[in-house]
Design an enzyme around this catalytic site. Structure first.
Site, PDB file in Angstrom:
ATOM      1  N   ILE A  37       0.838  -1.308  -0.106  1.00  0.00           N
ATOM      2  CA  ILE A  37       0.096   0.004  -0.140  1.00  0.00           C
ATOM      3  C   ILE A  37       0.890   1.226   0.051  1.00  0.00           C
ATOM      4  CG2 ILE A  37      -1.892  -1.262   1.029  1.00  0.00           C
ATOM      5  CD1 ILE A  37      -1.299   0.522   3.642  1.00  0.00           C
ATOM      6  N   ALA A  60      -1.316  -2.488   8.123  1.00  0.00           N
ATOM      7  CA  ALA A  60      -0.997  -1.323   8.975  1.00  0.00           C
ATOM      8  C   ALA A  60       0.447  -1.885   9.514  1.00  0.00           C
ATOM      9  CB  ALA A  60      -1.921  -1.171   9.939  1.00  0.00           C
ATOM     10  N   THR A  62       2.125  -2.435  12.990  1.00  0.00           N
ATOM     11  CA  THR A  62       1.442  -2.447  14.056  1.00  0.00           C
ATOM     12  C   THR A  62       2.329  -2.688  15.316  1.00  0.00           C
ATOM     13  OG1 THR A  62       0.892  -4.745  13.617  1.00  0.00           O
ATOM     14  CG2 THR A  62      -0.793  -3.138  13.418  1.00  0.00           C
ATOM     15  N   ASP A 102      -7.292   2.720  19.243  1.00  0.00           N
ATOM     16  CA  ASP A 102      -7.638   3.519  20.727  1.00  0.00           C
ATOM     17  C   ASP A 102      -6.224   4.464  20.984  1.00  0.00           C
ATOM     18  OD1 ASP A 102      -6.460   1.114  20.910  1.00  0.00           O
ATOM     19  OD2 ASP A 102      -7.029   0.889  22.894  1.00  0.00           O
ATOM     20  N   TYR A 125       3.195   5.150  17.043  1.00  0.00           N
ATOM     21  CA  TYR A 125       2.154   4.392  16.234  1.00  0.00           C
ATOM     22  C   TYR A 125       0.828   5.184  16.261  1.00  0.00           C
ATOM     23  CZ  TYR A 125      -1.475   0.839  16.021  1.00  0.00           C
ATOM     24  OH  TYR A 125      -2.567  -0.029  15.831  1.00  0.00           O
ATOM     25  N   LYS A 129      -1.174   6.763  12.933  1.00  0.00           N
ATOM     26  CA  LYS A 129      -2.334   6.249  12.622  1.00  0.00           C
ATOM     27  C   LYS A 129      -3.457   7.226  12.546  1.00  0.00           C
ATOM     28  CE  LYS A 129      -3.999   2.343  12.501  1.00  0.00           C
ATOM     29  NZ  LYS A 129      -4.128   1.720  11.310  1.00  0.00           N
TER      30      LYS A 129
END
Ligand SMILES: NC(=O)c1ccc[n+]([C@@H]2O[C@H](COP(=O)([O-])OP(=O)(O)OC[C@H]3O[C@@H](n4cnc5c(N)ncnc54)[C@H](OP(=O)(O)O)[C@@H]3O)[C@@H](O)[C@H]2O)c1
Length: 294
Positions: A37, A60, A62, A102, A125, A129
């Protein structure tokens, strides 16, 4: 309907493929090798040749702690990668369902976070995001951003797997007891995203935007660990229940700072899309049973 899934080998990605196949939907599963991506041209080419009706991004970076020492890589996947997908989706009039976290919140709120609370990520991170979310919002109208928390699944590394390994090696374990959140089974996230994709496929209106989704009841890592040992003992996967000693975040320093409270208020999703919070203890049992059957 043709659904393109990026990051299809990850915890959520692999469940998405299973969920789609269960529903008889044509799934285009791509791992990093098939579709990176971070490569805009590759994303454009793939979508123009394969012509999916909708894209679900489960790709992602992660590795929360590792991101502190390789921020460029984290940003290139979580922010630039998300922006690449949004641009191609906008050019080809395809909606994008994206997953966020979160960890975009600082954890200082008293009570559960709602979608409009101000983000203030405390780690690379979380920042990468959040920038990914913002890029999608600015590029593409037809998007869903589903913020999830504490993901565990049958595939990939996660807290459940680590706890089971430690249960076989130790008698006692220290687990952080002052971080509060909602464990979320990857299978439940996949089911929710596929419900949204189906809605689009069936021509029903989709209320685009950002939603929170996590398992309930809220707990701590200590509470989660105890539940894992309890279920594993019930299923006779371990001989004895490991003693769990509560410790504070301060006693367990990590490179990345995590929010002390990242409980997500998921009532918007229930109100607008009739999708309720799942009980994570059911997902936990399913993951453990799937490992027993291997
Ligand atoms: N895990 C959690 O606790 C958690 C919590 C909150 C939110 N989330 C979010 O939930 C979503 C899914 O997480 P997950 O736990 O399923 O993650 P995961 O298991 O780490 O899977 C992510 C997948 O993305 C792939 N990927 C990485 N870079 C890529 C690239 N450039 N192009 C294409 N694919 C690439 C990875 O492939 P490689 O293995 O080859 O790198 C991996 O298969 C992510 O958006 C994550 O931020 C996760």
């Amino acid at each position: 309907m043709r659904v393109l899934v990026t990051g299809a080998k990850g915890q959520v990605g692999s469940e998405l493929i299973l969920e789609g196949e269960k529903r008889g939907i044509q799934m285009l599963a791509t791992g990093r090798a098939e579709l990176d991506i971070t490569q805009q041209d590759a994303v454009n080419n793939f979508i123009q040749t394969q012509k999916p009706d909708i894209l679900i991004n489960a790709a992602a970076y992660t590795a929360v702690d590792k991101a502190e020492s390789e921020p460029e890589l984290a940003y290139s996947i979580n922010c630039d990668g998300a922006a690449n997908l949004a641009r191609t989706c906008a050019d080809n009039d395809i909606p994008l369902l994206h997953i966020s976290t979160d960890y975009i919140f600082d954890g200082c709120k008293v009570g559960a976070y709602i979608e409009t609370d101000t983000p203030n990520p405390q780690c690379v991170y979380g920042k990468s995001k959040l920038e990914g979310e913002q890029a999608i919002e600015s590029i593409l109208e037809h998007h869903i951003i589903l913020r999830v928390s504490w993901v565990f699944g049958a595939n990939g590394d996660n807290f459940v797997k680590t706890m089971l390994r430690l249960a076989k090696e130790r008698d006692l374990i220290n687990v952080v007891a002052d971080q509060h959140g909602g464990p979320t089974w990857a299978g439940d996230i996949a089911a929710t995203l596929m419900k949204l994709a189906n809605r689009w496929g069936d021509g029903e209106p989709v209320p685009w935007g950002t939603y929170h989704y996590s398992g309930q009841p809220a707990t701590t890592w200590q509470g989660f660990a105890e539940a894992i040992f309890e279920r594993a003992e019930e299923l006779e996967m371990i001989d004895k229940r490991l003693q769990v000693e509560p410790i504070s975040t301060a006693e367990y320093p990590t490179p990345a700072q995590r929010p002390l409270n990242s409980i997500l208020d998921c009532s918007k999703l229930a109100r607008q899309l009739d999708i309720n919070q799942p009980d994570w203890r059911i997902g936990l049992r399913q993951v453990l049973v799937s490992w027993m059957q291997k």
